[in-house]
Design an enzyme around this catalytic site. Structure first.
Site, PDB file in Angstrom:
ATOM      1  N   PRO A   2      -5.130   1.431   5.631  1.00 35.76           N
ATOM      2  CA  PRO A   2      -5.449   0.171   6.324  1.00 35.76           C
ATOM      3  C   PRO A   2      -5.075  -1.037   5.464  1.00 35.76           C
ATOM      4  O   PRO A   2      -5.333  -1.051   4.266  1.00 35.76           O
ATOM      5  CB  PRO A   2      -6.962   0.237   6.513  1.00 35.76           C
ATOM      6  CG  PRO A   2      -7.337   1.649   6.286  1.00 35.76           C
ATOM      7  CD  PRO A   2      -6.317   2.219   5.362  1.00 35.76           C
ATOM      8  N   GLU A   3      -4.461  -2.020   6.081  1.00 33.08           N
ATOM      9  CA  GLU A   3      -4.068  -3.219   5.340  1.00 33.08           C
ATOM     10  C   GLU A   3      -5.132  -4.304   5.590  1.00 33.08           C
ATOM     11  O   GLU A   3      -6.113  -4.070   6.293  1.00 33.08           O
ATOM     12  CB  GLU A   3      -2.654  -3.609   5.758  1.00 33.08           C
ATOM     13  CG  GLU A   3      -1.712  -2.416   5.543  1.00 33.08           C
ATOM     14  CD  GLU A   3      -0.222  -2.715   5.667  1.00 33.08           C
ATOM     15  OE1 GLU A   3       0.167  -3.874   5.517  1.00 33.08           O
ATOM     16  OE2 GLU A   3       0.535  -1.762   5.899  1.00 33.08           O
ATOM     17  N   LYS A  52      -8.143  -5.360   0.508  1.00 32.68           N
ATOM     18  CA  LYS A  52      -8.420  -4.074   1.153  1.00 32.68           C
ATOM     19  C   LYS A  52      -9.824  -3.554   0.833  1.00 32.68           C
ATOM     20  O   LYS A  52     -10.117  -2.384   1.070  1.00 32.68           O
ATOM     21  CB  LYS A  52      -7.362  -3.052   0.715  1.00 32.68           C
ATOM     22  CG  LYS A  52      -5.951  -3.449   1.136  1.00 32.68           C
ATOM     23  CD  LYS A  52      -4.952  -2.426   0.652  1.00 32.68           C
ATOM     24  CE  LYS A  52      -3.531  -2.883   0.940  1.00 32.68           C
ATOM     25  NZ  LYS A  52      -2.538  -1.981   0.369  1.00 32.68           N
TER      26      LYS A  52
END
Ligand SMILES: [Zn+2]
Length: 264
Positions: A2-3, A52
């Site tokens: 996930p960014e 993040k």
């Protein structure tokens, strides 16, 4: 992995689900059990994202620090939750909803001092008010290729492999240009793409690189396999040349040699 758009999206969503109430925290899998005891039964004041990283801030200066890494995943459950599925590291139960976390790189309890330390190592986060001028400073004084600098979380926080490829493509930049050779105009283009794509990503909870006009349909209707222009693609949507791949900063970077020739 996930960014940054995803962590900010999750922070909002999780605060809406559990914020402002007393939360029961457990570790069905066991690895987080001792930490869970320190936060369980406390009031969840806020959920914050930085790059993040996610921080669940409870009363009494105790914070759950989560980094999802490549395999971490949250699953929303009812309250009370059903039996855990898989290796649930952390379970948070509120009055209306529960969250199960599996496979994170980091899940631990910290205090605000350690939180400041973690955040201090991160570069500006464009979704948390990070300044363009600070990112420019970090990039323009480095001789490393721009394709590597964008993934360095101390240069700019929240950019991952997909954003990297898509914003370099949109700006027409060769990923190998050293940061110190990048012109202010090229950086302006890059920043504009980054802000646009991260903002769209936060709104929709996923990265959508193409515009609604390009796709010929509203953003939420774009099918999963049509969201990117260059990442994971084989043919350039602009010039029909094959898309090239190269390892930059240990991750595979997708780019078009023909359209991304600008070295300035
Ligand atoms: Zn092309």
């Amino acid at each position: 992995m996930p960014e940054g758009h995803k962590t900010h999206f999750l922070a909002r969503e999780h605060y809406d689900l559990l914020g402002g109430e007393v939360v029961k925290v457990t570790s069905p899998q066991g690895r987080f059990r001792a930490d869970a005891r320190q936060v369980s039964g406390r009031y969840l004041d806020s959920v914050r994202a930085s790059g993040k990283h996610l921080f669940y801030e409870f009363d009494g200066n105790v914070i759950v620090h989560v980094h999802l890494g490549r395999y971490g995943k949250f699953r929303q459950r009812a309250s009370p939750p059903p039996k855990p599925v898989g290796q649930v590291r952390m379970r948070m139960v509120g009055s209306n909803a529960s969250l199960d976390l599996t496979g994170p790189t980091t899940c631990r309890v910290i205090d605000s001092e350690l939180q400041r330390e973690v955040m201090g190592r991160l570069g500006p986060d464009p979704l948390a008010g990070g300044k363009k001028s600070d990112v420019w400073k970090n990039i323009s004084r480095s001789g490393k290729p721009i394709g590597a600098l964008l993934l360095d979380q101390s240069v700019v926080a929240g950019v991952g492999n997909i954003f990297r490829a898509e914003i370099l493509f949109e700006a027409g930049l060769d990923p190998h240009i050293p940061g110190s050779d990048l012109s202010q105009d090229s950086f302006d283009l890059l920043w504009k793409s980054l802000k646009r794509m991260m903002t769209v990503g936060l709104k929709h909870g996923k990265i959508i690189a193409v515009t609604a006009r390009e796709a010929g349909m509203p953003l939420p209707k774009i099918p999963e396999d049509k969201r990117f222009r260059v990442y994971g693609q084989t043919e350039c949507p602009q010039c029909d040349h094959p898309i090239s791949t190269v390892e930059v900063a240990a991750r595979r970077l997708y780019f078009c040699k023909h359209c991304q020739s600008c070295r300035c």
